[in-house]
Design a protein around this motif. Structure first.
Motif, PDB file in Angstrom:
ATOM      1  N   TRP A 106      -8.901  -3.688   2.215  1.00  0.00           N
ATOM      2  CA  TRP A 106      -8.725  -2.203   2.392  1.00  0.00           C
ATOM      3  C   TRP A 106      -8.771  -1.458   1.175  1.00  0.00           C
ATOM      4  CZ3 TRP A 106      -5.519  -6.804   2.076  1.00  0.00           C
ATOM      5  CH2 TRP A 106      -4.848  -6.740   0.835  1.00  0.00           C
ATOM      6  N   MET A 121      -2.295  -4.687  10.279  1.00  0.00           N
ATOM      7  CA  MET A 121      -2.705  -4.301   8.937  1.00  0.00           C
ATOM      8  C   MET A 121      -1.573  -4.203   7.953  1.00  0.00           C
ATOM      9  SD  MET A 121      -5.763  -3.721   9.477  1.00  0.00           S
ATOM     10  CE  MET A 121      -5.678  -4.888  10.988  1.00  0.00           C
ATOM     11  N   ASP A 145      -8.208  -9.009   6.488  1.00  0.00           N
ATOM     12  CA  ASP A 145      -8.835  -7.587   6.509  1.00  0.00           C
ATOM     13  C   ASP A 145      -9.225  -7.201   5.048  1.00  0.00           C
ATOM     14  OD1 ASP A 145      -5.808  -7.475   5.569  1.00  0.00           O
ATOM     15  OD2 ASP A 145      -5.706  -5.383   6.554  1.00  0.00           O
ATOM     16  N   ASN A 173      -7.268   2.290  -0.627  1.00  0.00           N
ATOM     17  CA  ASN A 173      -6.347   3.552  -0.491  1.00  0.00           C
ATOM     18  C   ASN A 173      -6.008   3.900  -2.135  1.00  0.00           C
ATOM     19  OD1 ASN A 173      -4.235   1.372  -1.134  1.00  0.00           O
ATOM     20  ND2 ASN A 173      -2.529   2.760  -0.474  1.00  0.00           N
ATOM     21  N   TYR A 212      -7.935   2.806   4.387  1.00  0.00           N
ATOM     22  CA  TYR A 212      -9.264   2.361   4.870  1.00  0.00           C
ATOM     23  C   TYR A 212      -8.896   1.046   5.053  1.00  0.00           C
ATOM     24  CZ  TYR A 212     -11.185   6.646   3.747  1.00  0.00           C
ATOM     25  OH  TYR A 212     -11.300   8.274   3.603  1.00  0.00           O
ATOM     26  N   ALA A 213      -9.159   0.542   6.483  1.00  0.00           N
ATOM     27  CA  ALA A 213      -9.132  -0.965   6.905  1.00  0.00           C
ATOM     28  C   ALA A 213     -10.468  -1.389   7.386  1.00  0.00           C
ATOM     29  CB  ALA A 213      -8.153  -1.325   7.727  1.00  0.00           C
ATOM     30  N   SER A 254       1.115  -1.180   0.091  1.00  0.00           N
ATOM     31  CA  SER A 254      -0.100   0.145  -0.246  1.00  0.00           C
ATOM     32  C   SER A 254       0.941   1.287   0.043  1.00  0.00           C
ATOM     33  CB  SER A 254      -0.843  -0.115   0.992  1.00  0.00           C
ATOM     34  OG  SER A 254      -1.739  -1.243   1.325  1.00  0.00           O
TER      35      SER A 254
END
Ligand SMILES: Cc1cc2nc3c(=O)[nH]c(=O)nc-3n(C[C@H](O)[C@H](O)[C@H](O)COP(=O)(O)OP(=O)(O)OC[C@H]3O[C@@H](n4cnc5c(N)ncnc54)[C@H](O)[C@@H]3O)c2cc1C
Length: 343
Positions: free
Chosen positions: A201, A280, A199, A203, A188-189, A42
């Motif tokens: 996510w 994360m 998770d 971005n 955002y997770a 990310s």
């Protein structure tokens, strides 16, 4: 004879190489891919990573490594019960290929010898040193007093040394042209169990919407990803005009207790391969810090491998406690992280 052969030109390896080269040690840093190499990420540099860059590399993260929006303002979690938590924090948005390559260049400027397109494929412990088999255009060996294994998540050398395999989480993410009703400055997770097994996510990188899910069972990717897209459409008006790229990767499966592998003989581990990874999948700061701590321990106790290990353990104790606390915190937000729903 090198003082150290460092395997892997990620944040852990390059930080270790720079630290040792700055202290006058003869260092060889090998990277299996041609540089700059790609790394699925990310690319969020949290404040701690930014500070460590300044501390270990003597300058701020350069602009040319960044993508838009350059500023990351923090992380927004949605728990498995659908409750939102905002963590506001200064951060940066980088492309890992440029960022990591810059770290490696700094290590080379400090005097580390960098050999890319060269994989470490085996090692043999000798009396007081290690022989490492390297494979590039040809296969050959080099000797070093120590090996600093910073291979990242899938360490082929580590797998040869230790029989117990590390558990993995598979990540899948896509890059898309389109729009969504969210602030592009945040990561955002989503921890709802229907959206991923770990998770999911969102971005943004250079105007591309990045959407990802992580799973324990790779055969489940398509189902989770489709549900995640549907959820983003419904809740945040996601519109995808074109998917430009998709990629799968791995990350270590961190379990409660956060076990770390420090050493096997004259081989020491740092970064993800050692088990240093924050919730994360935030691992750049942990990679740099563990690489630096290991290099300092080697420099301080060069003639005593046991002392190196003891010092390394001690100097990374705060990092490990922090990891344990953070993973404990996330376990409070979603049962999957407490392993209550593991098959
Ligand atoms: C989808 C995803 C998103 C992520 N997002 C973030 C984020 O936003 N922020 C963050 O901080 N972290 C993030 N991470 C985690 C982060 O990428 C890693 O924790 C970090 O890169 C670990 O650094 P490292 O130096 O230990 O390993 P790596 O960066 O993986 O570097 C290891 C290097 O070793 C090389 N190598 C491997 N084997 C050999 C061999 N045998 N011989 C020679 N070279 C070898 C590899 O090619 C690689 O270049 C993310 C991870 C994933 C999968």
């Amino acid at each position: 004879m090198y003082d150290c052969i460092i395997i892997g030109a990620g944040p852990a390896g390059s930080t270790a190489a720079k630290t040792l080269a700055d202290k006058g040690f003869k260092v060889l840093l090998v990277e299996k891919f041609k540089l700059p190499r790609y790394k699925s990420c990310s690319g969020v540099l949290i404040k701690k990573s930014m500070d460590l860059v300044k501390l270990y590399f003597g300058e701020s993260t350069p602009q040319f490594t960044m993508c838009a929006p350059t500023e990351n303002r923090g992380m927004i979690f949605t728990t498995d019960k659908g409750k939102e938590y905002r963590f506001e924090q200064e951060g940066l948005n980088v492309w890992r290929s440029s960022f990591d390559n810059w770290l490696t260049t700094k290590a080379a400027e400090s005097g580390a010898e960098v050999r890319d397109g060269t994989a470490a494929i085996d090692r043999k412990e000798q009396d007081g040193y290690v022989t490492v088999t390297l494979h590039g255009e040809k296969t050959y060996t080099e000797d070093a007093r120590y090996v600093l294994d910073c291979e990242g998540v899938v360490g082929s050398l580590k797998r040869k040394i230790l029989s117990k395999p590390q558990g993995y989480i598979t990540t899948f993410q896509t890059f898309n042209k389109g729009t969504v009703d969210l602030d592009y400055h945040y990561f955002y997770a989503y921890l709802q169990p229907e959206l991923s097994e770990y998770d999911a996510w969102f971005n943004v990188k250079d105007n591309l919407l990045v959407l990802g899910v992580s799973v324990k069972d790779p055969s489940q990717i398509a189902g989770y990803y489709a549900r995640f897209l549907a959820c983003m459409k419904e809740l945040h008006g996601l519109r995808i005009d074109e998917e430009t790229k998709s990629e799968k990767w791995l990350m270590p499966h961190i379990r409660p207790g956060c076990a770390v592998q420090y050493r096997a003989g004259r081989v020491f581990f740092a970064g993800e391969i050692a088990g240093f990874l924050n919730p994360m999948g935030e691992g750049i700061s942990a990679g740099m810090e563990s690489g630096h701590c290991l290099a300092c321990a080697v420099a301080k106790h060069f003639d005593d491998a046991d002392m190196i290990c003891a010092d390394y353990r001690q100097s990374t104790a705060t990092l490990k406690t922090y990891m344990e606390r953070q993973w404990g915190f996330v376990a409070g937000m979603a049962d999957t992280f407490a392993e209550k729903k593991l098959k």
